[in-house]
Each structure stands twice: as structure tokens, then as C-alpha cells.
Design a protein around this motif. Sequence first.
Motif, PDB file in Angstrom:
ATOM      1  N   GLY A 191       0.776  -1.230   0.000  1.00 34.95           N
ATOM      2  CA  GLY A 191       0.000   0.000   0.000  1.00 34.95           C
ATOM      3  C   GLY A 191       0.812   1.288   0.000  1.00 34.95           C
ATOM      4  O   GLY A 191       0.389   2.290  -0.583  1.00 34.95           O
ATOM      5  N   ASP A 192       1.981   1.264   0.658  1.00 36.74           N
ATOM      6  CA  ASP A 192       2.753   2.505   0.742  1.00 36.74           C
ATOM      7  C   ASP A 192       4.237   2.345   0.444  1.00 36.74           C
ATOM      8  O   ASP A 192       4.994   3.307   0.536  1.00 36.74           O
ATOM      9  CB  ASP A 192       2.553   3.177   2.104  1.00 36.74           C
ATOM     10  N   GLY A 193       4.675   1.123   0.113  1.00 33.00           N
ATOM     11  CA  GLY A 193       6.062   0.918  -0.302  1.00 33.00           C
ATOM     12  C   GLY A 193       7.076   0.938   0.834  1.00 33.00           C
ATOM     13  O   GLY A 193       8.285   0.929   0.580  1.00 33.00           O
ATOM     14  N   LEU A 194       6.616   0.948   2.097  1.00 29.02           N
ATOM     15  CA  LEU A 194       7.546   0.953   3.227  1.00 29.02           C
ATOM     16  C   LEU A 194       8.239  -0.401   3.335  1.00 29.02           C
ATOM     17  O   LEU A 194       7.582  -1.448   3.305  1.00 29.02           O
ATOM     18  CB  LEU A 194       6.804   1.258   4.529  1.00 29.02           C
ATOM     19  N   CYS A 195       9.560  -0.383   3.489  1.00 27.40           N
ATOM     20  CA  CYS A 195      10.315  -1.622   3.678  1.00 27.40           C
ATOM     21  C   CYS A 195      10.143  -2.080   5.125  1.00 27.40           C
ATOM     22  O   CYS A 195      10.483  -1.342   6.053  1.00 27.40           O
ATOM     23  CB  CYS A 195      11.796  -1.413   3.352  1.00 27.40           C
ATOM     24  N   VAL A 196       9.642  -3.295   5.307  1.00 29.20           N
ATOM     25  CA  VAL A 196       9.371  -3.816   6.647  1.00 29.20           C
ATOM     26  C   VAL A 196      10.303  -4.955   7.024  1.00 29.20           C
ATOM     27  O   VAL A 196      10.293  -5.416   8.159  1.00 29.20           O
ATOM     28  CB  VAL A 196       7.897  -4.276   6.773  1.00 29.20           C
ATOM     29  N   ALA A 197      11.135  -5.426   6.082  1.00 32.54           N
ATOM     30  CA  ALA A 197      12.105  -6.479   6.388  1.00 32.54           C
ATOM     31  C   ALA A 197      13.209  -6.434   5.349  1.00 32.54           C
ATOM     32  O   ALA A 197      12.969  -6.125   4.187  1.00 32.54           O
ATOM     33  CB  ALA A 197      11.428  -7.855   6.368  1.00 32.54           C
ATOM     34  N   GLY A 198      14.439  -6.738   5.819  1.00 35.20           N
ATOM     35  CA  GLY A 198      15.567  -6.763   4.901  1.00 35.20           C
ATOM     36  C   GLY A 198      16.537  -5.627   5.142  1.00 35.20           C
ATOM     37  O   GLY A 198      16.384  -4.856   6.104  1.00 35.20           O
ATOM     38  N   PRO A 199      17.531  -5.482   4.281  1.00 34.40           N
ATOM     39  CA  PRO A 199      18.638  -4.561   4.544  1.00 34.40           C
ATOM     40  C   PRO A 199      18.286  -3.082   4.438  1.00 34.40           C
ATOM     41  O   PRO A 199      19.085  -2.245   4.860  1.00 34.40           O
ATOM     42  CB  PRO A 199      19.672  -4.949   3.474  1.00 34.40           C
ATOM     43  N   CYS A 200      17.125  -2.740   3.897  1.00 35.54           N
ATOM     44  CA  CYS A 200      16.760  -1.313   3.800  1.00 35.54           C
ATOM     45  C   CYS A 200      15.490  -1.024   4.599  1.00 35.54           C
ATOM     46  O   CYS A 200      14.711  -0.120   4.249  1.00 35.54           O
ATOM     47  CB  CYS A 200      16.608  -0.886   2.346  1.00 35.54           C
ATOM     48  N   ARG A 201      15.293  -1.773   5.698  1.00 29.53           N
ATOM     49  CA  ARG A 201      14.120  -1.581   6.555  1.00 29.53           C
ATOM     50  C   ARG A 201      13.969  -0.103   6.917  1.00 29.53           C
ATOM     51  O   ARG A 201      14.938   0.550   7.310  1.00 29.53           O
ATOM     52  CB  ARG A 201      14.275  -2.406   7.836  1.00 29.53           C
ATOM     53  N   GLY A 202      12.754   0.409   6.763  1.00 32.89           N
ATOM     54  CA  GLY A 202      12.465   1.809   7.068  1.00 32.89           C
ATOM     55  C   GLY A 202      12.526   2.720   5.849  1.00 32.89           C
ATOM     56  O   GLY A 202      11.998   3.828   5.890  1.00 32.89           O
ATOM     57  N   ASP A 203      13.192   2.273   4.782  1.00 38.50           N
ATOM     58  CA  ASP A 203      13.196   3.049   3.539  1.00 38.50           C
ATOM     59  C   ASP A 203      11.904   2.755   2.777  1.00 38.50           C
ATOM     60  O   ASP A 203      11.141   1.865   3.137  1.00 38.50           O
ATOM     61  CB  ASP A 203      14.403   2.688   2.668  1.00 38.50           C
ATOM     62  N   ARG A 204      11.704   3.486   1.685  1.00 38.80           N
ATOM     63  CA  ARG A 204      10.468   3.308   0.905  1.00 38.80           C
ATOM     64  C   ARG A 204      10.759   3.222  -0.572  1.00 38.80           C
ATOM     65  O   ARG A 204      11.695   3.858  -1.068  1.00 38.80           O
ATOM     66  CB  ARG A 204       9.522   4.499   1.106  1.00 38.80           C
ATOM     67  N   LEU A 205       9.924   2.485  -1.255  1.00 43.67           N
ATOM     68  CA  LEU A 205       9.893   2.545  -2.717  1.00 43.67           C
ATOM     69  C   LEU A 205       9.347   3.912  -3.114  1.00 43.67           C
ATOM     70  O   LEU A 205       8.580   4.523  -2.362  1.00 43.67           O
ATOM     71  CB  LEU A 205       8.983   1.448  -3.272  1.00 43.67           C
ATOM     72  N   GLN A 206       9.695   4.361  -4.300  1.00 36.73           N
ATOM     73  CA  GLN A 206       9.211   5.672  -4.756  1.00 36.73           C
ATOM     74  C   GLN A 206       7.879   5.494  -5.473  1.00 36.73           C
ATOM     75  O   GLN A 206       7.820   4.863  -6.539  1.00 36.73           O
ATOM     76  CB  GLN A 206      10.232   6.329  -5.674  1.00 36.73           C
ATOM     77  N   PRO A 207       6.791   6.027  -4.899  1.00 39.28           N
ATOM     78  CA  PRO A 207       5.474   5.853  -5.513  1.00 39.28           C
ATOM     79  C   PRO A 207       5.281   6.762  -6.718  1.00 39.28           C
ATOM     80  O   PRO A 207       5.932   7.800  -6.851  1.00 39.28           O
ATOM     81  CB  PRO A 207       4.507   6.244  -4.388  1.00 39.28           C
ATOM     82  N   LEU A 208       4.370   6.355  -7.580  1.00 40.19           N
ATOM     83  CA  LEU A 208       3.999   7.146  -8.756  1.00 40.19           C
ATOM     84  C   LEU A 208       2.492   7.368  -8.726  1.00 40.19           C
ATOM     85  O   LEU A 208       1.749   6.554  -8.174  1.00 40.19           O
ATOM     86  CB  LEU A 208       4.403   6.413 -10.037  1.00 40.19           C
ATOM     87  N   GLU A 209       2.052   8.459  -9.332  1.00 43.81           N
ATOM     88  CA  GLU A 209       0.627   8.776  -9.372  1.00 43.81           C
ATOM     89  C   GLU A 209      -0.036   8.055 -10.535  1.00 43.81           C
ATOM     90  O   GLU A 209       0.490   8.057 -11.655  1.00 43.81           O
ATOM     91  CB  GLU A 209       0.416  10.282  -9.525  1.00 43.81           C
TER      92      GLU A 209
END
Length: 124
Positions: free
Chosen positions: A89-107
Motif C-alpha cells: 500500500g505505501d512501499g515501506l520496507c518492513v524487512a531486509g537490509p533497507c528496513r524503514g526506507d520506501r519505494l518511490q510511488p507514482l501517481e
Amino acid sequence: MIVPGKPVTARLALCALRDLPDPGSRGFSVDTPAGPLDLFLVRQGAQVHAYINRCPHTGAPLDWVPDRFLSLDGEHIQCATHDARFRIGDGLCVAGPCRGDRLQPLELWVEAGRVYLETETTDD
Ligand code: FES
């Protein structure tokens, strides 16, 4: 009225909604006014989310085979390189080496059964 230099929203047709697996994902490479862009869509019923196909960990593409962006259980977006998991839903990383980072969403814009990417450009 179009004001020179002011951002203008343009819509780029991606696909028909019925051409997206439900639930499932699909990747696209498109040309936008800002240049080429690799992105993917994730559909869950009437909800469609779009993200740039670039992992925040190293910048690698996320798919391990074309159009496969989800974990086997379909609960998360999964990076093929080091297995990071992201909320759909929001691209938040919840597991793995970049936990807390986000994917970049598009409109996105969905109208009359078609999915459009909204892009911004300036009208100089
Ligand atoms: S490149 Fe995605 S988790 Fe490392």
C-alpha cells in the motif's frame, strides 16, 4: 490557461485494468517527458499501486523474472536481490537490509477501465 514554465500534468496510458492480474503485478518501461522510466503496478481488486522499479537498498530492479514483484504469499513486494519486503500500500520496507526506507510511488489515474500514469512536465 497554460503558463510557460509552470508544471503541467500529462497522462500516459499504461494498460487496461483487466490486463493486470488480480492480485498480481506487472512491469513497464515507458518514455516520459522527463526520460525513460521503469515502473511496476500491483493490483489488489480495485486498488492499483505504482512504484519505480528501483530498490532503495542498491538501486537494483526488484523483479526476479518479468512481472513478478510479489512474495510467494502475495503479501508484500519482494526485492529479488537481497529479499527486502515492502508493504504493497505505501512501499515501506518492513524487512531486509533497507528496513524503514520506501519505494518511490507514482501517481496513477484509472478511468473507464484503463490505467494511466500521471507525469509532470513544464510547458516552456
Ligand atoms: S537490492 Fe533490494 S534488498 Fe538489496
